[in-house]
Design a protein around this motif. Sequence first.
Motif, PDB file in Angstrom:
ATOM      1  N   TRP A 110       0.853  -1.206   0.000  1.00  0.00           N
ATOM      2  CA  TRP A 110       0.000   0.000   0.000  1.00  0.00           C
ATOM      3  C   TRP A 110       0.886   1.252   0.000  1.00  0.00           C
ATOM      4  O   TRP A 110       0.684   2.169  -0.781  1.00  0.00           O
ATOM      5  CB  TRP A 110      -0.918  -0.026   1.232  1.00  0.00           C
ATOM      6  CG  TRP A 110      -1.987   1.029   1.240  1.00  0.00           C
ATOM      7  CD1 TRP A 110      -3.250   0.908   0.741  1.00  0.00           C
ATOM      8  CD2 TRP A 110      -1.888   2.349   1.794  1.00  0.00           C
ATOM      9  NE1 TRP A 110      -3.942   2.080   0.941  1.00  0.00           N
ATOM     10  CE2 TRP A 110      -3.140   2.973   1.583  1.00  0.00           C
ATOM     11  CE3 TRP A 110      -0.878   3.065   2.445  1.00  0.00           C
ATOM     12  CZ2 TRP A 110      -3.409   4.279   1.998  1.00  0.00           C
ATOM     13  CZ3 TRP A 110      -1.150   4.360   2.847  1.00  0.00           C
ATOM     14  CH2 TRP A 110      -2.399   4.957   2.626  1.00  0.00           C
ATOM     15  N   HIS A 169       4.879   0.206  -9.097  1.00  0.00           N
ATOM     16  CA  HIS A 169       3.486   0.641  -9.210  1.00  0.00           C
ATOM     17  C   HIS A 169       2.667  -0.293 -10.108  1.00  0.00           C
ATOM     18  O   HIS A 169       1.546  -0.684  -9.761  1.00  0.00           O
ATOM     19  CB  HIS A 169       3.465   2.065  -9.768  1.00  0.00           C
ATOM     20  CG  HIS A 169       2.155   2.754  -9.630  1.00  0.00           C
ATOM     21  ND1 HIS A 169       1.819   3.469  -8.506  1.00  0.00           N
ATOM     22  CD2 HIS A 169       1.105   2.841 -10.464  1.00  0.00           C
ATOM     23  CE1 HIS A 169       0.614   3.976  -8.671  1.00  0.00           C
ATOM     24  NE2 HIS A 169       0.142   3.607  -9.854  1.00  0.00           N
ATOM     25  N   ALA A 170       3.249  -0.665 -11.233  1.00  0.00           N
ATOM     26  CA  ALA A 170       2.496  -1.483 -12.187  1.00  0.00           C
ATOM     27  C   ALA A 170       2.303  -2.899 -11.636  1.00  0.00           C
ATOM     28  O   ALA A 170       1.211  -3.463 -11.725  1.00  0.00           O
ATOM     29  CB  ALA A 170       3.215  -1.511 -13.528  1.00  0.00           C
ATOM     30  N   LEU A 230      -1.457  -4.052 -10.876  1.00  0.00           N
ATOM     31  CA  LEU A 230      -2.083  -5.092 -11.690  1.00  0.00           C
ATOM     32  C   LEU A 230      -2.352  -6.348 -10.871  1.00  0.00           C
ATOM     33  O   LEU A 230      -3.352  -7.028 -11.082  1.00  0.00           O
ATOM     34  CB  LEU A 230      -1.210  -5.393 -12.918  1.00  0.00           C
ATOM     35  CG  LEU A 230      -1.183  -4.231 -13.921  1.00  0.00           C
ATOM     36  CD1 LEU A 230      -0.128  -4.462 -15.002  1.00  0.00           C
ATOM     37  CD2 LEU A 230      -2.548  -4.029 -14.562  1.00  0.00           C
ATOM     38  N   CYS A 250      -3.339  -6.324  -7.844  1.00  0.00           N
ATOM     39  CA  CYS A 250      -4.620  -6.013  -7.181  1.00  0.00           C
ATOM     40  C   CYS A 250      -5.787  -6.274  -8.115  1.00  0.00           C
ATOM     41  O   CYS A 250      -6.808  -6.848  -7.719  1.00  0.00           O
ATOM     42  CB  CYS A 250      -4.659  -4.555  -6.731  1.00  0.00           C
ATOM     43  SG  CYS A 250      -3.569  -4.181  -5.375  1.00  0.00           S
ATOM     44  N   VAL A 251      -5.632  -5.849  -9.368  1.00  0.00           N
ATOM     45  CA  VAL A 251      -6.717  -6.022 -10.334  1.00  0.00           C
ATOM     46  C   VAL A 251      -6.981  -7.510 -10.584  1.00  0.00           C
ATOM     47  O   VAL A 251      -8.119  -7.986 -10.526  1.00  0.00           O
ATOM     48  CB  VAL A 251      -6.375  -5.303 -11.661  1.00  0.00           C
ATOM     49  CG1 VAL A 251      -7.451  -5.566 -12.704  1.00  0.00           C
ATOM     50  CG2 VAL A 251      -6.219  -3.802 -11.434  1.00  0.00           C
ATOM     51  N   ASP A 297      -8.662  -9.384  -7.827  1.00  0.00           N
ATOM     52  CA  ASP A 297     -10.066  -9.014  -7.628  1.00  0.00           C
ATOM     53  C   ASP A 297     -10.988  -9.710  -8.622  1.00  0.00           C
ATOM     54  O   ASP A 297     -12.111 -10.071  -8.280  1.00  0.00           O
ATOM     55  CB  ASP A 297     -10.245  -7.500  -7.778  1.00  0.00           C
ATOM     56  CG  ASP A 297     -10.025  -6.773  -6.469  1.00  0.00           C
ATOM     57  OD1 ASP A 297      -9.807  -7.455  -5.448  1.00  0.00           O
ATOM     58  OD2 ASP A 297     -10.077  -5.533  -6.466  1.00  0.00           O
ATOM     59  N   TYR A 298     -10.536  -9.849  -9.872  1.00  0.00           N
ATOM     60  CA  TYR A 298     -11.446 -10.339 -10.919  1.00  0.00           C
ATOM     61  C   TYR A 298     -11.164 -11.760 -11.378  1.00  0.00           C
ATOM     62  O   TYR A 298     -12.080 -12.476 -11.749  1.00  0.00           O
ATOM     63  CB  TYR A 298     -11.406  -9.404 -12.127  1.00  0.00           C
ATOM     64  CG  TYR A 298     -11.737  -7.987 -11.780  1.00  0.00           C
ATOM     65  CD1 TYR A 298     -12.862  -7.689 -11.017  1.00  0.00           C
ATOM     66  CD2 TYR A 298     -10.928  -6.936 -12.188  1.00  0.00           C
ATOM     67  CE1 TYR A 298     -13.162  -6.388 -10.672  1.00  0.00           C
ATOM     68  CE2 TYR A 298     -11.226  -5.633 -11.859  1.00  0.00           C
ATOM     69  CZ  TYR A 298     -12.343  -5.359 -11.092  1.00  0.00           C
ATOM     70  OH  TYR A 298     -12.631  -4.072 -10.758  1.00  0.00           O
ATOM     71  N   GLU A 321     -11.640 -17.662  -8.325  1.00  0.00           N
ATOM     72  CA  GLU A 321     -12.411 -18.898  -8.481  1.00  0.00           C
ATOM     73  C   GLU A 321     -13.900 -18.615  -8.319  1.00  0.00           C
ATOM     74  O   GLU A 321     -14.735 -19.261  -8.943  1.00  0.00           O
ATOM     75  CB  GLU A 321     -11.939 -19.925  -7.462  1.00  0.00           C
ATOM     76  CG  GLU A 321     -10.481 -20.292  -7.659  1.00  0.00           C
ATOM     77  CD  GLU A 321     -10.153 -21.708  -7.196  1.00  0.00           C
ATOM     78  OE1 GLU A 321     -10.969 -22.278  -6.433  1.00  0.00           O
ATOM     79  OE2 GLU A 321      -9.094 -22.222  -7.589  1.00  0.00           O
ATOM     80  N   ARG A 322     -14.230 -17.629  -7.489  1.00  0.00           N
ATOM     81  CA  ARG A 322     -15.640 -17.308  -7.289  1.00  0.00           C
ATOM     82  C   ARG A 322     -16.277 -16.829  -8.589  1.00  0.00           C
ATOM     83  O   ARG A 322     -17.395 -17.199  -8.923  1.00  0.00           O
ATOM     84  CB  ARG A 322     -15.784 -16.219  -6.219  1.00  0.00           C
ATOM     85  CG  ARG A 322     -17.227 -15.750  -6.059  1.00  0.00           C
ATOM     86  CD  ARG A 322     -17.393 -14.869  -4.838  1.00  0.00           C
ATOM     87  NE  ARG A 322     -17.012 -13.489  -5.074  1.00  0.00           N
ATOM     88  CZ  ARG A 322     -17.776 -12.620  -5.694  1.00  0.00           C
ATOM     89  NH1 ARG A 322     -18.941 -12.976  -6.190  1.00  0.00           N
ATOM     90  NH2 ARG A 322     -17.381 -11.360  -5.852  1.00  0.00           N
ATOM     91  N   THR A 346       2.451 -10.125 -17.373  1.00  0.00           N
ATOM     92  CA  THR A 346       2.681  -8.786 -16.832  1.00  0.00           C
ATOM     93  C   THR A 346       4.145  -8.580 -16.453  1.00  0.00           C
ATOM     94  O   THR A 346       4.739  -7.556 -16.779  1.00  0.00           O
ATOM     95  CB  THR A 346       1.784  -8.564 -15.601  1.00  0.00           C
ATOM     96  OG1 THR A 346       0.434  -8.770 -15.986  1.00  0.00           O
ATOM     97  CG2 THR A 346       1.960  -7.166 -15.044  1.00  0.00           C
TER      98      THR A 346
END
Lengths: 125, 134
Positions: free
Chosen positions: B28, B83-84, B88, B90-91, B94-95, B98-99, B116
């Motif tokens: 963070w 930063h990248a 990325l 984090c992104v 999130d998406y 498995e859910r 990446t």
Amino acid sequence: MSRNRPVNLDIGTMRLPITAYVSILHRVSGVAIFLGLSVLLWCLDKSLESPQGFYLVKNIFDHPAAQVIIWGVLSALSYHMVMGIRHLVMDAGYGETYEAGRASAVISATIVGCIIGFLAFWVLS
Amino acid sequence: MYYRVPSFLGALLTASPLAKDKKGIFNWILQRASACVLLAYFLFTIAYIAVNPDLDYPRWRQLYSSSVMQIFSLLAVLALVTHALIGLWCVYTDYLTERLLGPKATLLRNSFQAVTVAITAAYVIWTFSIFWSL
Ligand code: HEM
């Protein structure tokens, strides 16, 4: 963690406030810059390589496709920077209430809108 | 009435010796610090081009050949990697879960992660080669 634990927030079914759209676009713009960096690095590379390369980059806006690409990358970067500053200000503890967040989202979005409009004008002229 | 703790104070608390797992909070903080470096770098570049509308090749090359600009650029590249990669990650976490995507998600996420890292490494090598040949 159980794979089947209940999830009760289905974002797709909700109407979202402006702060949510501003936030998701910050994400989208971050991913876009990551890919767009190849364009910016290409410009830096060419422009430093030789005088011909420099003028090629300087006159890049003569090509319609290049216009759109550069405009897109610079727009994403502008958006990410303005919203990034808003984010850093909130991280520092200022304007963290919902009302302040809404207001700063509207103000920042207006600023970005002006910048992107200006970029369109600059790229096309 | 409740007290709101500003994010950065929360950050300091979580980073204190009392906290056990500090990985998240360091990411963070790194994300914010690298954002500041990148912001300074891009603002400088934009301002330089804006105040020099009839910039020519010798001056442009001279700018990037100066040691101040080379150090600034090196810092920007380090910030970019930090930063990248954090952003990325984090992104993806999130998406590409498995859910949302089922059991294939982990493989997909790791593949995105690998691509990446490869792209970022290519950017770093490219930037170094630009400055090397100055
Ligand atoms: C090299 C250019 C940059 C790239 C590729 C990039 C990419 C990203 C990505 C992918 C994220 C994750 C988004 C998310 O989790 O929602 C992110 C987050 C962030 N970026 Fe950037 N960024 C760049 C430059 C900047 C600059 C110049 C700023 C200046 C203020 C900035 C400020 C931030 C902040 C504050 C976050 C955290 C957002 C959050 O935690 O939700 N970034 N960036």
